[in-house]
Design a protein around this motif. Structure first.
Motif, short mmCIF file in Angstrom:
data_model
loop_
_atom_site.label_atom_id
_atom_site.label_comp_id
_atom_site.label_asym_id
_atom_site.label_seq_id
_atom_site.Cartn_x
_atom_site.Cartn_y
_atom_site.Cartn_z
N UNK A 122 24.93 55.61 51.01
CA UNK A 122 23.67 54.90 50.84
C UNK A 122 23.86 53.42 51.17
N UNK A 123 22.77 52.72 51.40
CA UNK A 123 22.85 51.29 51.71
C UNK A 123 23.56 50.51 50.61
N UNK A 124 23.18 50.67 49.34
CA UNK A 124 23.90 49.91 48.31
C UNK A 124 25.40 50.19 48.32
N UNK A 125 25.78 51.44 48.57
CA UNK A 125 27.20 51.77 48.61
C UNK A 125 27.90 51.05 49.75
N UNK A 126 27.33 51.12 50.96
CA UNK A 126 28.04 50.46 52.07
C UNK A 126 28.01 48.96 51.93
N UNK A 127 26.99 48.40 51.28
CA UNK A 127 26.98 46.95 51.07
C UNK A 127 28.11 46.54 50.13
N UNK A 128 28.30 47.30 49.05
CA UNK A 128 29.37 46.98 48.11
C UNK A 128 30.73 47.18 48.79
N UNK A 129 30.90 48.30 49.48
CA UNK A 129 32.18 48.58 50.13
C UNK A 129 32.50 47.53 51.19
N UNK A 130 31.50 47.14 51.96
CA UNK A 130 31.72 46.12 52.99
C UNK A 130 32.07 44.77 52.37
N UNK A 131 31.39 44.41 51.30
CA UNK A 131 31.69 43.15 50.63
C UNK A 131 33.12 43.18 50.06
N UNK A 132 33.50 44.31 49.50
CA UNK A 132 34.85 44.41 48.95
C UNK A 132 35.91 44.41 50.04
N UNK A 133 35.59 44.95 51.20
CA UNK A 133 36.55 44.91 52.30
C UNK A 133 36.85 43.46 52.68
N UNK A 134 35.82 42.62 52.66
CA UNK A 134 36.00 41.21 53.01
C UNK A 134 36.55 40.38 51.86
N UNK A 135 36.33 40.82 50.62
CA UNK A 135 36.70 40.03 49.44
C UNK A 135 37.40 40.89 48.40
N UNK A 136 38.33 41.70 48.86
CA UNK A 136 39.01 42.61 47.93
C UNK A 136 39.71 41.82 46.83
N UNK A 137 39.59 42.31 45.59
CA UNK A 137 40.19 41.65 44.45
C UNK A 137 39.24 40.72 43.69
N UNK A 138 37.98 40.64 44.13
CA UNK A 138 37.02 39.80 43.41
C UNK A 138 36.66 40.46 42.09
N UNK A 139 36.11 39.66 41.19
CA UNK A 139 35.61 40.25 39.95
C UNK A 139 34.15 40.64 40.14
N UNK A 199 39.12 54.89 54.38
CA UNK A 199 38.86 55.96 55.34
C UNK A 199 37.36 56.03 55.65
N UNK A 200 36.54 55.97 54.62
CA UNK A 200 35.09 56.01 54.80
C UNK A 200 34.61 54.83 55.63
N UNK A 201 35.13 53.64 55.35
CA UNK A 201 34.76 52.46 56.13
C UNK A 201 35.18 52.62 57.60
N UNK A 202 36.28 53.31 57.82
CA UNK A 202 36.70 53.60 59.19
C UNK A 202 35.69 54.46 59.93
N UNK A 203 35.00 55.34 59.20
CA UNK A 203 33.95 56.17 59.80
C UNK A 203 32.66 55.38 59.98
#
Length: 148
Positions: free
Chosen positions: A30-47, A97-101
């Motif tokens: 879903x959009x909210x899922x990919x938005x969170x995953x994408x943000x975490x890819x760029x800022x992994x380790x944030x609170x 893996x999902x982000x790779x897809x």
């Protein structure tokens, strides 16, 4: 200019999101899922608070989204060594893996959006958007306090 550029940018962004959503639905994201995953890819380790700021949503909303992503084994919470009350967020191998897809789907959508746009115009557009981003990202001046 006849139209507000902010309105045009918002409209184009909405159409790009809609196009990507249609593609991502095919792999169950879903959009909210990919938005969170994408943000975490760029800022992994944030609170979670910083993630809420990045996504421009309320902290409780992020908490619920992260709960669902953690249940799906896409995100893991780790205690913050500097603050044991806080959680740091990390992507799991399954999320990577999902982000790779998702990346090829995003690239396909971008190519569709830029169909017929010359490479030089693409470069100029990105440079212009970068400049606008820089301009709007500046901290506003501190308000002047009058005594009197």
């Amino acid at each position: 200019m006849d139209e507000n550029p902010g309105s045009r940018l918002a409209d184009v962004a909405r159409l790009m999101r809609r196009s990507f959503d249609a593609r991502a639905r095919g792999i169950g994201v879903t959009r909210p899922q990919w938005q969170v995953l994408s943000a975490l890819r760029r800022h992994e380790g944030v609170n979670q608070g910083k993630l809420a700021d990045l996504l421009d949503v309320e902290p409780i909303t992020v908490c619920r989204m992260v709960d669902r992503l953690q249940e799906a084994d896409l995100v893991e919470r780790r205690t913050d060594p500097a603050d044991r009350r806080s959680w740091r967020l990390y992507l799991t191998a399954k999320a990577h893996d999902l982000l790779g897809h998702l990346r090829p789907l995003a690239e396909e959508m971008i190519e569709e959006a830029f169909d017929g746009v010359d490479q030089n115009d693409r470069v100029r557009l990105m440079a212009t958007l970068d400049r606008i981003h820089q301009n709007l990202s500046r901290r506003p001046p501190e308000p002047m306090v009058s005594h009197g």
